[in-house]
Design a protein around this motif. Structure first.
Motif, PDB file in Angstrom:
ATOM      1  N   LEU A  55       0.874  -1.217  -0.237  1.00 56.12           N
ATOM      2  CA  LEU A  55      -0.084   0.152  -0.044  1.00 56.12           C
ATOM      3  C   LEU A  55       0.964   1.091  -0.007  1.00 56.12           C
ATOM      4  O   LEU A  55       0.630   2.218  -0.654  1.00 56.12           O
ATOM      5  N   ALA A  56       1.977   1.129   0.655  1.00 56.38           N
ATOM      6  CA  ALA A  56       2.882   2.413   0.738  1.00 56.38           C
ATOM      7  C   ALA A  56       3.598   2.479  -0.675  1.00 56.38           C
ATOM      8  O   ALA A  56       3.748   3.575  -1.082  1.00 56.38           O
ATOM      9  N   PHE A  57       3.861   1.475  -1.207  1.00 57.18           N
ATOM     10  CA  PHE A  57       4.316   1.519  -2.737  1.00 57.18           C
ATOM     11  C   PHE A  57       3.356   2.142  -3.506  1.00 57.18           C
ATOM     12  O   PHE A  57       3.536   3.134  -4.406  1.00 57.18           O
ATOM     13  N   LEU A  58       1.992   1.809  -3.592  1.00 62.62           N
ATOM     14  CA  LEU A  58       0.998   2.280  -4.272  1.00 62.62           C
ATOM     15  C   LEU A  58       0.711   3.786  -4.037  1.00 62.62           C
ATOM     16  O   LEU A  58       0.401   4.747  -4.942  1.00 62.62           O
ATOM     17  N   LEU A  59       0.949   3.960  -2.800  1.00 62.42           N
ATOM     18  CA  LEU A  59       0.827   5.622  -2.407  1.00 62.42           C
ATOM     19  C   LEU A  59       1.767   6.336  -2.998  1.00 62.42           C
ATOM     20  O   LEU A  59       1.645   7.593  -3.648  1.00 62.42           O
ATOM     21  N   CYS A 119      -5.192  -2.088  15.251  1.00 65.59           N
ATOM     22  CA  CYS A 119      -3.877  -1.931  14.933  1.00 65.59           C
ATOM     23  C   CYS A 119      -3.579  -2.201  13.434  1.00 65.59           C
ATOM     24  O   CYS A 119      -2.492  -1.818  12.917  1.00 65.59           O
ATOM     25  N   PHE A 120      -4.334  -2.971  12.762  1.00 69.38           N
ATOM     26  CA  PHE A 120      -4.352  -3.241  11.265  1.00 69.38           C
ATOM     27  C   PHE A 120      -5.373  -2.199  10.477  1.00 69.38           C
ATOM     28  O   PHE A 120      -4.787  -1.912   9.380  1.00 69.38           O
ATOM     29  N   LEU A 121      -6.387  -2.339  11.056  1.00 63.87           N
ATOM     30  CA  LEU A 121      -7.421  -1.299  10.500  1.00 63.87           C
ATOM     31  C   LEU A 121      -7.094   0.086  10.083  1.00 63.87           C
ATOM     32  O   LEU A 121      -7.274   0.620   9.063  1.00 63.87           O
ATOM     33  N   LEU A 122      -6.389   0.694  11.166  1.00 61.94           N
ATOM     34  CA  LEU A 122      -5.986   2.235  11.418  1.00 61.94           C
ATOM     35  C   LEU A 122      -4.779   2.460  10.195  1.00 61.94           C
ATOM     36  O   LEU A 122      -4.983   3.294   9.147  1.00 61.94           O
ATOM     37  N   PRO A 123      -3.813   1.912  10.020  1.00 68.13           N
ATOM     38  CA  PRO A 123      -2.912   1.986   8.960  1.00 68.13           C
ATOM     39  C   PRO A 123      -3.223   1.604   7.750  1.00 68.13           C
ATOM     40  O   PRO A 123      -2.873   2.427   6.548  1.00 68.13           O
ATOM     41  N   VAL A 124      -3.896   0.607   7.279  1.00 64.27           N
ATOM     42  CA  VAL A 124      -4.656   0.397   6.287  1.00 64.27           C
ATOM     43  C   VAL A 124      -5.567   1.239   5.812  1.00 64.27           C
ATOM     44  O   VAL A 124      -5.439   1.865   4.312  1.00 64.27           O
ATOM     45  N   MET A 129     -13.763  -0.706   3.003  1.00 64.15           N
ATOM     46  CA  MET A 129     -12.738  -1.420   2.096  1.00 64.15           C
ATOM     47  C   MET A 129     -11.810  -2.023   2.978  1.00 64.15           C
ATOM     48  O   MET A 129     -11.295  -3.180   2.726  1.00 64.15           O
ATOM     49  N   ALA A 130     -11.070  -1.220   3.881  1.00 61.22           N
ATOM     50  CA  ALA A 130     -10.085  -1.845   5.068  1.00 61.22           C
ATOM     51  C   ALA A 130     -10.561  -2.918   5.812  1.00 61.22           C
ATOM     52  O   ALA A 130      -9.975  -3.929   5.836  1.00 61.22           O
ATOM     53  N   ARG A 131     -11.654  -2.957   6.427  1.00 64.59           N
ATOM     54  CA  ARG A 131     -12.290  -4.090   7.064  1.00 64.59           C
ATOM     55  C   ARG A 131     -12.203  -5.568   6.272  1.00 64.59           C
ATOM     56  O   ARG A 131     -12.023  -6.374   6.765  1.00 64.59           O
ATOM     57  N   LYS A 132     -12.505  -5.398   4.970  1.00 69.52           N
ATOM     58  CA  LYS A 132     -12.489  -6.336   3.877  1.00 69.52           C
ATOM     59  C   LYS A 132     -10.977  -7.091   4.026  1.00 69.52           C
ATOM     60  O   LYS A 132     -11.178  -8.047   3.731  1.00 69.52           O
ATOM     61  N   MET A 133     -10.170  -6.165   3.955  1.00 72.89           N
ATOM     62  CA  MET A 133      -8.774  -6.560   3.790  1.00 72.89           C
ATOM     63  C   MET A 133      -8.060  -7.052   5.212  1.00 72.89           C
ATOM     64  O   MET A 133      -7.125  -7.886   5.199  1.00 72.89           O
TER      65      MET A 133
END
Length: 333
Positions: free
Chosen positions: A17-21, A278-283, A268-272
């Motif tokens: 995701l950081a790369f895509l950003l 701790c995962f939902l916020l950064p994604v 979208m983030a919850r699906k991922m």
């Protein structure tokens, strides 16, 4: 609970995701309504002699716009995650329940009485967003605890605030001109100096939300369970509302009433990743930044040289998604 793929709950998913950003940030600099050749782009980027015009376009127009898109995506996404978590409502979002409208009403009021007080926009925007959030949550709690009550209260408050905004705009033609673009939401004309105060408001709030992620997870299990785990429910909920209001208000101060980011991205983030903060916020933060960058880039290039504000692009994406959520929630009740 349905098993979630662990990919986006690890370093590889975050790195992707950081790369895509980074890719979309580069494209935001490279592309726009003014076409630049490869030679002109790199010459302007490195400030070479003979490319002063290109340097002005890149650093005076496109770079602030790119940074503003990232800030808007991060701020609204985190705001949406927190609002949905503390209210227990999948339809909660800064624009849906009236948080954006509250920030906008306070800014328009400031523009009406003190048109030169631009430096106060972030503070005033936060005050409007926070007060509106408190009013909506209080009204919904006083009526009943149905998930739909928060949305209905937000729609009612939004209608009142929008009426007030329109009234003030009609009294002052200068405010009306500013509000016409402000109401749609966009990043055109953003200057780097306007982003300092919002960034100082958004990033500390995001870090604080990370710090509170475990307590927010407990809060999502229900007030009774959270209390039994030692969580001060009232304090954590109030802090989360303050953070959500601060993030949304900061974005409104420079991007206007940009909608649907805070509604779409958390889902979208919850699906991922699932529900864990701790995962939902950064994604969510990375996805929000990517989505706003992509929408802004699409609006700048789709009908070039005519520009489509990013708020319109997001409305075209977000409105069908909102209707789908309404239908899904109705079926689940």
């Amino acid at each position: 609970m349905r098993h979630k793929s662990p990919f986006f709950r690890g370093a590889r998913g975050i790195a992707l995701l950081a790369f895509l950003l980074a890719v979309f940030a580069f494209l935001s600099l490279r592309m726009g309504s003014a076409s630049l050749s490869g030679r002109s782009f790199w010459g302007g980027l490195f400030g070479l002699d003979g490319f002063s015009t290109e340097s002005t376009i890149l650093f005076g127009i496109r770079l602030p716009r790119m940074i503003g898109a990232v800030l808007a995506g991060v701020g609204l996404s985190v705001s949406g995650v927190l609002l949905q978590s503390v209210t227990g409502n999948d339809l909660a979002g800064p624009n849906i329940i009236g948080v954006n409208a509250g920030a906008g009403f306070f800014i328009i009021t400031l523009m009406f009485f003190f048109p030169t007080a631009i430096s106060l926009f972030p503070l005033v925007s936060f005050c409007g967003a926070f007060l509106t959030t408190l009013i909506i949550v209080s009204i919904s709690a006083g009526i009943n605890r149905s998930k739909s009550t928060v949305v209905l209260a937000g729609i009612a408050i939004t209608a009142v605030l929008n009426a007030g905004i329109s009234f003030l705009s009609l009294l002052n033609p200068d405010v009306l001109v500013s509000y016409s673009y402000f109401s749609v939401g966009g990043l055109s004309g953003v200057r780097i100096g306007e982003l300092a105060a919002p960034s100082l408001m958004i990033f500390p709030c995001v870090l604080l939300s990370f710090f509170l992620s475990r307590q927010i997870d407990a809060l999502c299990l229900g007030d009774g369970i959270a209390s039994s785990l030692g969580v001060n429910v009232h304090r954590i909920r109030t802090i989360c509302l303050i953070i959500a209001s601060a993030c949304a208000g900061a974005v409104v101060s420079f991007a206007g009433l940009l909608g649907f980011i805070g509604l779409i991205v958390p889902h979208m983030a919850r699906k991922m990743t699932g529900q864990r903060m701790c995962f939902l916020l950064p994604v969510s933060s990375l996805l929000g930044a990517i989505l706003v960058l992509a929408a802004d880039l699409l609006g700048r290039t789709l009908f070039s040289p005519t520009e489509l504000p990013v708020g319109i692009v997001m409305a075209l994406l977000g409105a069908p998604f909102f209707f789908w959520l309404l239908i899904r929630q109705k079926r689940s009740e």
